[in-house]
Structures are given as structure tokens and as C-alpha cells.
Design a protein around this motif. Sequence first.
Motif, PDB file in Angstrom:
ATOM      1  N   UNK A 117      -0.469 -12.314 -21.966  1.00  0.00           N
ATOM      2  CA  UNK A 117      -0.352 -13.673 -21.427  1.00  0.00           C
ATOM      3  C   UNK A 117      -0.724 -13.716 -19.955  1.00  0.00           C
ATOM      4  N   UNK A 118      -0.528 -12.611 -19.256  1.00  0.00           N
ATOM      5  CA  UNK A 118      -0.854 -12.579 -17.829  1.00  0.00           C
ATOM      6  C   UNK A 118      -1.310 -11.171 -17.433  1.00  0.00           C
ATOM      7  N   UNK A 119      -1.990 -11.103 -16.301  1.00  0.00           N
ATOM      8  CA  UNK A 119      -2.514  -9.829 -15.810  1.00  0.00           C
ATOM      9  C   UNK A 119      -1.373  -8.955 -15.298  1.00  0.00           C
ATOM     10  N   UNK A 120      -1.537  -7.653 -15.421  1.00  0.00           N
ATOM     11  CA  UNK A 120      -0.564  -6.673 -14.917  1.00  0.00           C
ATOM     12  C   UNK A 120      -1.240  -5.845 -13.829  1.00  0.00           C
ATOM     13  N   UNK A 121      -0.539  -5.645 -12.707  1.00  0.00           N
ATOM     14  CA  UNK A 121      -1.107  -4.835 -11.625  1.00  0.00           C
ATOM     15  C   UNK A 121      -1.364  -3.407 -12.102  1.00  0.00           C
ATOM     16  N   UNK A 146      -8.088  -2.192 -19.049  1.00  0.00           N
ATOM     17  CA  UNK A 146      -7.290  -1.047 -18.572  1.00  0.00           C
ATOM     18  C   UNK A 146      -7.723  -0.683 -17.154  1.00  0.00           C
ATOM     19  N   UNK A 147      -6.852   0.049 -16.461  1.00  0.00           N
ATOM     20  CA  UNK A 147      -7.184   0.530 -15.113  1.00  0.00           C
ATOM     21  C   UNK A 147      -7.789   1.933 -15.217  1.00  0.00           C
ATOM     22  N   UNK A 148      -8.467   2.336 -14.190  1.00  0.00           N
ATOM     23  CA  UNK A 148      -9.120   3.642 -14.136  1.00  0.00           C
ATOM     24  C   UNK A 148      -8.284   4.591 -13.286  1.00  0.00           C
ATOM     25  N   UNK A 149      -8.108   5.830 -13.770  1.00  0.00           N
ATOM     26  CA  UNK A 149      -7.372   6.827 -12.981  1.00  0.00           C
ATOM     27  C   UNK A 149      -8.169   7.193 -11.734  1.00  0.00           C
ATOM     28  N   UNK A 150      -7.461   7.421 -10.653  1.00  0.00           N
ATOM     29  CA  UNK A 150      -8.122   7.923  -9.442  1.00  0.00           C
ATOM     30  C   UNK A 150      -8.767   9.274  -9.767  1.00  0.00           C
ATOM     31  N   UNK A 151      -9.970   9.464  -9.267  1.00  0.00           N
ATOM     32  CA  UNK A 151     -10.694  10.718  -9.506  1.00  0.00           C
ATOM     33  C   UNK A 151     -10.029  11.872  -8.766  1.00  0.00           C
ATOM     34  N   UNK A 152     -10.207  13.105  -9.220  1.00  0.00           N
ATOM     35  CA  UNK A 152      -9.686  14.264  -8.478  1.00  0.00           C
ATOM     36  C   UNK A 152     -10.169  14.221  -7.026  1.00  0.00           C
ATOM     37  N   UNK A 153      -9.287  14.552  -6.106  1.00  0.00           N
ATOM     38  CA  UNK A 153      -9.629  14.497  -4.688  1.00  0.00           C
ATOM     39  C   UNK A 153      -9.360  13.143  -4.057  1.00  0.00           C
ATOM     40  N   UNK A 154      -8.827  12.190  -4.848  1.00  0.00           N
ATOM     41  CA  UNK A 154      -8.425  10.880  -4.318  1.00  0.00           C
ATOM     42  C   UNK A 154      -7.035  10.550  -4.844  1.00  0.00           C
ATOM     43  N   UNK A 155      -6.403   9.521  -4.267  1.00  0.00           N
ATOM     44  CA  UNK A 155      -5.079   9.088  -4.720  1.00  0.00           C
ATOM     45  C   UNK A 155      -4.892   7.618  -4.396  1.00  0.00           C
ATOM     46  N   UNK A 156      -3.885   7.023  -4.992  1.00  0.00           N
ATOM     47  CA  UNK A 156      -3.515   5.644  -4.669  1.00  0.00           C
ATOM     48  C   UNK A 156      -1.998   5.521  -4.801  1.00  0.00           C
ATOM     49  N   UNK A 157      -1.333   5.213  -3.684  1.00  0.00           N
ATOM     50  CA  UNK A 157       0.131   5.175  -3.675  1.00  0.00           C
ATOM     51  C   UNK A 157       0.695   3.768  -3.822  1.00  0.00           C
ATOM     52  N   UNK A 158      -0.160   2.773  -3.989  1.00  0.00           N
ATOM     53  CA  UNK A 158       0.339   1.407  -4.171  1.00  0.00           C
ATOM     54  C   UNK A 158      -0.155   0.842  -5.511  1.00  0.00           C
ATOM     55  N   UNK A 159       0.502  -0.206  -5.961  1.00  0.00           N
ATOM     56  CA  UNK A 159       0.070  -0.895  -7.187  1.00  0.00           C
ATOM     57  C   UNK A 159      -0.994  -1.933  -6.849  1.00  0.00           C
ATOM     58  N   UNK A 160      -1.758  -2.323  -7.870  1.00  0.00           N
ATOM     59  CA  UNK A 160      -2.709  -3.415  -7.704  1.00  0.00           C
ATOM     60  C   UNK A 160      -3.906  -3.068  -6.854  1.00  0.00           C
ATOM     61  N   UNK A 161      -4.305  -1.810  -6.841  1.00  0.00           N
ATOM     62  CA  UNK A 161      -5.391  -1.375  -5.963  1.00  0.00           C
ATOM     63  C   UNK A 161      -6.754  -1.612  -6.592  1.00  0.00           C
ATOM     64  N   UNK A 162      -7.736  -1.805  -5.721  1.00  0.00           N
ATOM     65  CA  UNK A 162      -9.119  -1.979  -6.184  1.00  0.00           C
ATOM     66  C   UNK A 162      -9.957  -0.734  -5.912  1.00  0.00           C
ATOM     67  N   UNK A 163      -9.363   0.275  -5.292  1.00  0.00           N
ATOM     68  CA  UNK A 163     -10.048   1.549  -5.012  1.00  0.00           C
ATOM     69  C   UNK A 163      -8.982   2.599  -4.730  1.00  0.00           C
ATOM     70  N   UNK A 164      -9.408   3.845  -4.677  1.00  0.00           N
ATOM     71  CA  UNK A 164      -8.492   4.949  -4.342  1.00  0.00           C
ATOM     72  C   UNK A 164      -8.810   5.465  -2.943  1.00  0.00           C
ATOM     73  N   UNK A 165      -7.867   6.179  -2.367  1.00  0.00           N
ATOM     74  CA  UNK A 165      -8.016   6.719  -1.006  1.00  0.00           C
ATOM     75  C   UNK A 165      -8.430   8.182  -1.089  1.00  0.00           C
ATOM     76  N   UNK A 166      -9.200   8.623  -0.098  1.00  0.00           N
ATOM     77  CA  UNK A 166      -9.549  10.043  -0.023  1.00  0.00           C
ATOM     78  C   UNK A 166      -8.296  10.859   0.235  1.00  0.00           C
ATOM     79  N   UNK A 167      -8.234  12.026  -0.373  1.00  0.00           N
ATOM     80  CA  UNK A 167      -7.062  12.885  -0.213  1.00  0.00           C
ATOM     81  C   UNK A 167      -6.867  13.243   1.261  1.00  0.00           C
ATOM     82  N   UNK A 168      -5.635  13.316   1.697  1.00  0.00           N
ATOM     83  CA  UNK A 168      -5.295  13.636   3.082  1.00  0.00           C
ATOM     84  C   UNK A 168      -5.692  15.076   3.405  1.00  0.00           C
ATOM     85  N   UNK A 169      -6.170  15.340   4.633  1.00  0.00           N
ATOM     86  CA  UNK A 169      -6.507  16.701   5.054  1.00  0.00           C
ATOM     87  C   UNK A 169      -5.295  17.617   4.895  1.00  0.00           C
ATOM     88  N   UNK A 170      -5.519  18.792   4.320  1.00  0.00           N
ATOM     89  CA  UNK A 170      -4.425  19.738   4.121  1.00  0.00           C
ATOM     90  C   UNK A 170      -3.594  19.454   2.888  1.00  0.00           C
TER      91      UNK A 170
END
Length: 211
Positions: free
Chosen positions: A12-16, A30-54
Amino acid sequence: GDRGSFCPVGSAEATNCSAGTYNADPAQEACTKCAPGTFQDTEGATACKNCTDGYYCAEGAAAALPCPGGTTKRLGMVMPSAADCATCARGTFCPVGSAEPTNCSAGTYNAEAAQEACTKCSPGTFQDVEGATACNNCTDGYYCAEGAAAALPCPAGTRKDTSVGVMRREEDCIVCGNGTFCPVGSENATLCAAGTYNDQTGQAAHTACKH
């Protein structure tokens, strides 16, 4: 649904998108999993973040995880697991989540690889350079306390204790007696020459006799 959300068949409605996933396009089932070497710590994202150094990021990571102590980021490589973190070399240390190894400071060393901290030079030894894998024996006639970055001479008015194999603290230096003098770093007390004297202990120079 909008980007960053998904709409399964019959919803009935979209889910983040949940953390660790994203949707760059609208109206997806469906949503796409973040690729290896990236991450996303929030809901409702349109892209993933590059992994933090270290840190490392597995596929679908909701957080970047730090490389364990004694390891660091491997340059130019996607790191999906802790096994991908590089081992830190001898003479360096790497606390948890290190982006790069740090050389052991003067007065410390690391004889083994993969260490979180460096070891202080033991009393009677010193190390005057960074990145060392061992410490040096204290210089003859000098003393070296724990963690010494330099061998230190016995202060003026004192001399080496020849009965002590290795001097580990300033208190190991012997106060020079009456009738002698001891400049800085003396191995032995020097007798006052004719026409000079010392009526006190612990002197760095002699005193000329008055005519």
C-alpha cells in the motif's frame, strides 16, 4: 515509491531501504545491498558511502568495522573482511582502526609485527631513533632509565659507579669526594692538582688556592 525506498508487489505504501541497502531509482520492488568496500548506516538511502580508512566493509554493511589492533588498511584494495587488513610491520604499532602504521617513538620499540602498542626500552637500554625493532645498551659511563630516548651522562659533581655493570638511574652515579672534581659525564673523579683544592663534595671543577 521514491528513490531510497521500495514497494513489494501489492504494498500500500513505500518502505524505506534498510541500513546496508539503497535504491538509486524510484519504483523498485527491492533495495540493493551495498557493494563490498561500501556501507550505509541510515535508512532510505539512495547510495552507499565509501568504507572509512582503516576499516572494512562487507557486502550489505550497515557500518564500517575497524581493522583489529596490529593491522591497518591495505592501500588500493577493497576490504570486505578483517582478513583483508594488512599486518603492521616490526618497529611500528597500529591501534584498532588505524588508517596507517605509526613508527614507534624514540625510547620504545617493537620486535614483532602486528602490535597495538610499542614497548618501552628497559632500564639500562635506550633508543634514539623512531621505528626501532630493538633498544641499544646504555653508553658506558652514562645511565638509561626505562623508556630512555638517550643515554644521559652523570651530572656534574658525580661520576660513574664502576661497580655497577649498567646504570639505570641518576641515583646510580656516585658523588665525587673532597679533593676531587667531576665534570659532566665523568667516568672517574679527577684529583685536584697542586695549587688547587676542593673542600666540598660533588664539585664540577677545582678551586685555585689564594696566594
